[in-house]
Design an enzyme around this catalytic site. Structure first.
Site, PDB file in Angstrom:
ATOM      1  N   ASP A  51       0.810  -1.226   0.000  1.00 46.37           N
ATOM      2  CA  ASP A  51       0.000   0.000   0.000  1.00 46.37           C
ATOM      3  C   ASP A  51       0.840   1.271   0.000  1.00 46.37           C
ATOM      4  OD1 ASP A  51       0.888  -0.523   2.622  1.00 46.37           O
ATOM      5  OD2 ASP A  51      -1.095  -1.217   3.245  1.00 46.37           O
ATOM      6  N   ASN A  59      -7.913  -3.402  13.944  1.00 42.15           N
ATOM      7  CA  ASN A  59      -9.279  -3.684  13.492  1.00 42.15           C
ATOM      8  C   ASN A  59      -9.325  -4.871  12.531  1.00 42.15           C
ATOM      9  OD1 ASN A  59      -8.171  -2.683  11.160  1.00 42.15           O
ATOM     10  ND2 ASN A  59      -9.562  -0.945  10.950  1.00 42.15           N
ATOM     11  N   GLU A  82      -9.790  -2.439   4.937  1.00 45.48           N
ATOM     12  CA  GLU A  82     -10.459  -2.201   6.211  1.00 45.48           C
ATOM     13  C   GLU A  82     -11.678  -3.116   6.356  1.00 45.48           C
ATOM     14  OE1 GLU A  82      -8.788  -0.550   8.176  1.00 45.48           O
ATOM     15  OE2 GLU A  82      -8.246   1.467   7.540  1.00 45.48           O
ATOM     16  N   HIS A 120      -7.445  -5.252   9.749  1.00 48.66           N
ATOM     17  CA  HIS A 120      -7.113  -5.018   8.337  1.00 48.66           C
ATOM     18  C   HIS A 120      -5.817  -5.699   7.953  1.00 48.66           C
ATOM     19  CE1 HIS A 120      -4.856  -0.948   9.206  1.00 48.66           C
ATOM     20  NE2 HIS A 120      -3.985  -1.931   9.162  1.00 48.66           N
TER      21      HIS A 120
END
Ligand code: F6R
Length: 248
Positions: A67, A137, A144, A139
């Site tokens: 990313d 979370n 996400e 990811h």
């Protein structure tokens, strides 16, 4: 999916670095998938030492990063381009910049940039090994919660939890980009082998959820249950289970 507790972060990072090194050493044409973030700092430090000590020539190796922030130039100190240069590529002059692929966060046409990235991944991939961190979370990459398991490289909105977690690298929360280009979940799942590294107490809850949950887009990393070759590498602090702590 296997879970291996390496007891402490030094051992865990050394393990992941050694696995990456072995792939590079066995195949001078290897394609490898790379991640950024705090978790990977010691992995790259150890990998640099192994590369230098064994005089690897990396000119034909292809690297793919997960990313990059949208809007950050490659020279921006918080860009993942900068991170990768500082942590890995600047340490050995045999890396070939033509074979280093990191999404372009400042492309004029981001959609085209994403398609081109996925094409390159399909041309040179599948990667022999993909290393992953994990967000609190769940990811992976910047996929996400709620991301489609069919997703490929695309622009994503960062969740509040990710923006908060990553704000430590910026002057303040407002300076954190709100979007990123991320390899998709389907792109990640094409890797021949995946190692996810989770270190520290802040990852304990999500590792517990990951190991016990159903496969659901609400927890993106849960897709890894369906991949044939995944190791979850943790330290004691990221381990929730006493059994894993004792037997690790
Ligand atoms: C980074 C990436 C992210 C991180 C994750 C954990 O390229 O794709 O998924 O791996 O956010 O970040 P750290 O290691 O900083 O806790």
């Amino acid at each position: 999916m296997k879970i291996i507790n390496m007891k402490n972060s030094a051992m865990a990072s050394q393990y992941v670095a050694t696995e990456l090194f072995k792939v590079l050493d066995n195949n001078s044409d290897a394609a490898i998938g790379l991640a950024t973030g705090n978790t990977m700092l010691d992995v790259y430090r150890n990998l640099n030492i192994l590369i230098t000590a064994n005089k690897l020539n990396l000119k034909n190796v292809k690297t793919f990063n997960l990313d990059e922030y949208v809007g950050l130039h490659a020279d921006h100190p918080q860009s993942y381009h900068s991170y990768m240069r500082q942590q890995l590529f600047d340490y050995n002059d045999t890396w070939d910049s033509n074979h280093i692929f990191i999404p372009n966060g400042i492309s004029k046409d981001v959609e085209v940039a994403c398609r081109n990235y996925e094409d390159k991944l399909n041309t040179f991939g599948p990667v022999d090994i993909q290393i992953l961190g994990i967000g609190e979370n769940g990811h992976i990459g910047f996929n996400e919660p709620g991301s489609s398991f069919d997703s490929t490289t695309r622009v994503v909105d960062l969740s509040d939890s990710t923006i908060n977690a990553n704000s430590i690298h910026f002057d303040n929360k407002e300076s954190v980009p709100k979007q990123a280009i991320s390899m998709g979940i389907a792109s990640i799942m094409k890797a021949q082998r995946i190692i996810l590294l989770a270190l520290g107490a802040s990852k304990q809850d999500i590792i517990q959820q990951l190991l016990t949950c159903d496969v659901t887009e609400d927890l993106p990393a849960s897709i890894l249950h369906t991949h044939p070759n995944v190791e979850i590498i943790v330290d004691d602090a990221a381990c929730f289970s006493e059994a894993i702590k004792i037997n690790g």
